[in-house]
Design an enzyme around this catalytic site. Structure first.
Site, PDB file in Angstrom:
ATOM      1  N   GLN A   1       0.823  -1.204   0.000  1.00 60.65           N
ATOM      2  CA  GLN A   1       0.000   0.000   0.000  1.00 60.65           C
ATOM      3  C   GLN A   1       0.863   1.263   0.000  1.00 60.65           C
ATOM      4  O   GLN A   1       0.348   2.353  -0.210  1.00 60.65           O
ATOM      5  CB  GLN A   1      -0.945   0.008   1.213  1.00 60.65           C
TER       6      GLN A   1
ATOM      7  N   ARG B   1      -9.441  -0.309   7.388  1.00 63.58           N
ATOM      8  CA  ARG B   1     -10.406   0.572   6.740  1.00 63.58           C
ATOM      9  C   ARG B   1     -10.814   1.741   7.626  1.00 63.58           C
ATOM     10  O   ARG B   1     -11.995   2.054   7.800  1.00 63.58           O
ATOM     11  CB  ARG B   1     -11.642  -0.200   6.316  1.00 63.58           C
ATOM     12  N   CYS B   2      -9.806   2.369   8.207  1.00 64.49           N
ATOM     13  CA  CYS B   2     -10.072   3.613   8.933  1.00 64.49           C
ATOM     14  C   CYS B   2      -8.758   4.349   9.011  1.00 64.49           C
ATOM     15  O   CYS B   2      -7.714   3.787   8.751  1.00 64.49           O
ATOM     16  CB  CYS B   2     -10.591   3.341  10.337  1.00 64.49           C
TER      17      CYS B   2
ATOM     18  N   GLU C   1     -13.153   5.270   4.175  1.00 63.07           N
ATOM     19  CA  GLU C   1     -13.133   4.622   5.481  1.00 63.07           C
ATOM     20  C   GLU C   1     -14.263   5.067   6.393  1.00 63.07           C
ATOM     21  O   GLU C   1     -14.544   4.429   7.409  1.00 63.07           O
ATOM     22  CB  GLU C   1     -11.770   4.870   6.116  1.00 63.07           C
TER      23      GLU C   1
END
Lengths: 806, 164
Positions: free
Chosen positions: A237, A384-385, A760
């Site tokens: 990522q 996912r935040c 997110e």
């Protein structure tokens, strides 16, 4: 219709710029199976690597016998810590300032830890060889409870640093203690709590879970001994950061390293960190002179690479008797596992958890986080935040619900009277953030109206009557959530990872015929960057989005950037994209002025062209200007039309949203069904509404998973109980509801296009909405706090404990 | 380990090769034939990223030996593209309705949708949701996948009617 006869609106629409529901350019490849993911990379002579992993959560490694494995035809090498030690690679630095064993160095600290790396001609032989490696262990006492880990006589987990009194984030007070991080005003908060009309205290647990992208982590490392150049394809990522890390720990000069992130099959934070598999593959390629592929299987993924959450959050909230919140106190016991491998900006060992005052104007607050070692896998990534924001949002959204119970108030009304008001932005929070913009009341009222909140409450009241009268065994829960995110890390002055400032970048080249390529420091994992970044450029440059290639993920060609996680692509790289485009437009204006023989200031921008003010028939389109940039000798101007921008954001962005979940719960079986879910998101300027809605659907489904069943659970021996997709809950299409999405638009005042990021938000806001629905269903029967995940058994337990089974 | 001779039809093309008896169909497709549409997400039959069509049934190719597929007719997502190279109806509907994000589950999902619509050309939303429950997606929340499959059903049925 030619562009001569088109209106400006028609010309703008033909560009497919910002605001357009543009179909994704990625999908022509993906729908035909023509994606190129890391396991699709196949190089001549490629070998396969596989790990021997520890079956024990805490054990001394007495000996490793790899002779039988090495004797197996087709096995090329078996690496252990002893082989890596001379290179100094048996340990590696973590993103959190700790270090982590690459291969077991004398002991293991979690089940599934990497002990030896087998390299063979194919993946079947590698698996055979793993079975042949004999490891002798001596079991040690296991600690999986972070509170027990801090007891004076708890086993020493990290013998390598047991006498080290100072950690990366300040003093250590116990051999299993990592750091203490304090924010806010402790004394003032204690005083407010002591003097308050009403206080509530509760322990909120956000359990350990895992991002579990459908594609696991993996890489292909290829050392070309002729050129001395190392190329690594992998599920990264943050490819540039990985390049720098590989250079720093391997000693290979950075220009001789090329990192390529091909298509990535979902990341959700799992693919931010550096893992032993990467290091071992690189070493194995150097040792063997051949490319080495390592792809983890699902069990390895769930057991070893980057868990998320695992926060025990003790909260105290103070309020006046009419519901005005006056103070918030929070102590977190953060279970980091065997090594502190959290992926947070360096100065934030608990991420941005200090956003935990949420959407509320809370004048006084105090936060203290203690990081603790246990015999569990390392990690602590932002699933996912943004960094620890979902923990913070869950904490405050539960505390507000608990306060509503204490005050016997409606939870929606309690929120409304405590929201930060529109005119208070930019708002300085008690725990140190400056919220950029927001209009919480408008969003909240719109949400409540959309679901007919009053009607739902009336229905719920009737349901409770019916339940008490024995007419139904189902309860109705109304789960509310108003969240404030903090994303787009971040300003270089306070955000870095391993010393690398968290700016991001975009480089644009306009070709002579007026099409373009843009390269960014980020990398899509499904977000659709090739589609949306082209839309930003289309609006900024007046070039159709379909004429713009967006390329990411190759460190040899893309400008340096910190990658994609924490919803930072749009806030940071999106800003860089707009800024680079504006540099191009500034040069284009000079070119147009020369072509039209007017002064620069006599021109104005009109969708896709510069027009002479007051003479609309005299203009030069961007396409014409592009050609001129390459074929005209313009005095004082260099040929070409290119620009690069490295954007250091002045602040984070603060997306927010209002969610309502309506859930039916069967008291006798613990089964739940989401009857309705309404999600209003405000992410500022909306680049592609279709993609935003898709992100919201997906994020909500991940939130549904986390709240309602997904968990990385350990037994007291440190065995992972949820190591396959049989045990680790991922909702199917069958239990996933349809979502209704909605929005308000409150642009970020400091972002060039006003966008805030959205990917997110649904996870951050969704988890409290689902969990609050469960709690709300049982509120009338006295439930205060029940820990997630709310699987059927645990919901049944709630009803049982409340005496609802008769 | 000694190898066996396998012969199968993949996307209309006769192929053959040598494979260990333990070799999984998904590895044969991906590594021997270079058909990389079917993906590996779990290797335990749960996620469905490796779904292919085998003799008219959806199978998870990560838990089928290539030996079991000997003589079978296999269709992967690559085989659902139109002969002229354009997207097939289901592929096109996934694109149109934003039924994919990272794309990793997509080949299995589309291949499963293809079989589902053969089994039940006119499914209700509930039947679509049940019919694809063996295929996991982490990105989309399924909403747009369901929409895409319903739209594909409508278009395929309309085309059938027009042909009659």
């Amino acid at each position: 219709m030619t562009d001569q006869t088109m209106t400006p609106e028609e010309r703008a629409a033909s560009l497919e710029g910002m605001g357009c529901r543009r179909k994704r350019v990625e999908d022509v490849r993906f729908t035909q199976g023509k994606g190129n993911y890391v396991d699709d990379v196949k190089l001549p002579g490629m070998l396969f690597g596989a790990f021997v992993r520890s079956p024990y959560a805490h054990a001394r490694v007495k000996s490793i016998d790899a002779e039988a494995a090495k004797a197996l035809p087709g096995v090329v090498a078996v690496l252990t810590a002893a082989d890596l030690a001379p290179l100094g690679l048996h340990w590696m630095p973590t993103l959190a300032g700790d270090k982590q064993m690459v291969l077991a160095d004398g002991k293991v600290l979690f089940q599934g830890q990497e002990v030896a790396f087998v390299v063979a001609e194919d993946r079947y032989l590698a698996a055979d060889a793993v079975e042949l490696v004999e490891v002798e262990y001596e079991e040690l006492p296991v600690v999986t409870d972070p509170f027990k880990a801090l007891e004076p006589d708890a086993p020493v987990l990290r013998e390598d640093i047991k006498d080290q009194k100072e950690g990366a984030h300040g003093p250590r007070r116990h051999h299993n203690h990592i750091f203490t991080w304090e924010q806010g005003d402790r004394d003032a908060t204690e005083k407010v709590l002591a003097e308050a009309d009403v206080t509530v205290e509760e322990m909120i647990h956000y359990h350990r879970t895992h991002p579990c992208p459908l594609e696991t982590c993996g890489c292909v490392a290829s050392m070309d001994k002729a050129t001395g150049k190392l190329t690594v394809w992998g599920t990264f990522q943050a490819p540039h950061a990985i390049r720098t890390v590989v250079s720093l720990i391997s000693g290979i000069a950075e220009h001789n390293i090329r990192i390529i992130s091909p298509d990535i099959g979902g990341g959700f934070g799992n693919k931010v960190g550096a893992y032993p598999g990467y290091v071992c593959s690189v070493v194995a390629s150097i040792v063997t002179g051949r490319p080495v592929k390592w792809i983890e299987n699902r069990m390895e993924n769930l057991m070893s690479t980057a868990f998320a959450r695992d926060y025990w959050m003790k909260g105290r909230i103070a309020a006046t008797k009419d519901g005005r919140i006056t103070g918030l106190w929070c102590h977190v016991t953060a279970d980091h596992g065997g090594f502190d491998a959290c992926a947070d900006p360096t100065k934030f060992p608990a991420g941005f958890f200090n956003i935990c005052t949420g959407s509320y104007d809370i004048p006084t607050a105090y936060l203290c986080v203690d990081g603790v070692y246990t015999n569990k896998a390392p990690g602590g990534v932002a699933y996912r935040c943004s960094f620890r924001v979902t923990e913070a949002a869950y904490f405050i959204e539960r505390m507000v619900e608990l306060l509503a119970i204490e005050l016997n108030m409606d939870a929606a009304e309690l929120r409304r009277i405590n929201f930060i008001r529109k005119e208070q932005f930019p708002y300085a929070s008690a725990l140190g953030w400056e919220y950029d913009s927001g209009d919480y009341h408008t969003a909240w009222d719109k949400a409540l109206k959309a679901v007919d909140y009053e009607g739902l409450r009336r229905e719920q009241a009737r349901r409770i009557e019916d339940f008490k009268a024995g007419r139904t065994r189902k309860l109705l829960g109304i789960g509310l959530s108003h969240f404030t995110e903090i994303v787009g890390a971040g300003p270089v002055k306070n955000c870095d990872i391993l010393g690398l400032g968290m700016f991001d970048s975009c480089e644009i080249r306009i070709h002579p015929t007026g099409s373009a390529i843009a390269r960014l420091g980020t990398i899509s994992q499904g977000q659709g960057h090739a589609t949306t970044f082209a839309q930003i450029l289309a609006s900024e440059l007046g070039i159709p989005a379909s004429d713009i290639t967006v390329e990411e993920g190759d460190t040899d060609t893309a400008p340096y950037g910190l990658g994609t996680y924490g919803s930072r692509s749009t806030p940071v790289a999106g800003a860089a994209t707009a800024m680079a485009a504006r540099k191009i437009r500034a040069k284009a204006q000079m070119i147009a002025a020369w072509l039209l023989e007017v002064h620069d200031d006599d021109l104005e921008w009109d969708v896709d062209r510069f027009v002479v003010k007051g003479a609309p028939e005299r203009f030069k389109t961007m396409k014409e200007i592009a050609f001129a940039a390459y074929n005209q000798a313009i005095p004082g101007l260099e040929p070409g039309l290119e620009a690069v921008s490295y954007y250091d954001p002045p602040n984070m962005t603060y997306p927010f949203g209002a969610y309502v979940c309506v859930m039916e719960i069967d008291v006798d079986t613990g089964e739940w069904k989401v009857r309705q879910f309404y999600a209003l998101d405000d992410c500022g300027t909306r680049i592609n509404p279709m993609i935003i809605e898709g992100q919201v659907h997906g994020g909500l489904t991940e939130a549904l998973a986390i709240a309602m069943g997904q968990e990385i659970a350990y037994d007291e021996m440190g065995n992972v109980k949820t190591g396959t997709l049989m045990d680790f809950f991922i909702p199917t299409a069958w239990e996933t509801p349809n979502y209704v999405t909605d929005h308000t638009v409150t642009p970020s005042p400091h972002h060039p296009i006003g966008a805030k990021g959205v990917g997110e938000s649904p996870n951050v806001g969704g988890v409290p909405a689902f969990s609050n629905a469960v709690h709300d269903a049982f509120r009338a029967f006295g439930l205060r706090q029940a820990h997630m995940p709310h699987d059927h058994w645990r919901i049944w337990r709630i009803a049982e404990n409340l005496g609802l089974h008769g | 380990m000694s190898k066996m001779h396998v012969k199968l039809k993949v996307n209309g093309r006769q192929v053959e090769g040598l494979a260990e008896p333990r070799m999984l169909l998904v590895h044969f497709l991906r590594e021997e034939l270079g058909i990389t549409g079917p993906h590996i997400g779990c290797e335990t039959s749960h996620c469905g990223a490796c779904t292919v069509d085998m003799d008219g049934r959806s199978v998870k190719s990560c838990t089928v030996f290539v030996a079991q597929a000997n003589g079978a007719e296999i269709v992967t997502v690559e085989g659902l593209t139109n002969p002229d190279g354009s997207l097939g109806v289901i592929q096109e509907k996934f694109r149109e309705h934003h039924g994919l994000q990272c794309g990793f589950c997509t080949p299995g999902m589309i291949t499963r949708a293809h079989r589902l619509l053969q089994e039940n050309p006119n499914p209700t939303e509930e039947e679509v949701r049940f019919g694809i429950a063996g295929n996991l997606c982490r990105c989309t929340g399924y909403q747009n996948i369901v929409k895409a499959i319903m739209a594909a059903a409508a278009e395929l049925n309309a085309a059938k009617e027009a042909a009659q």
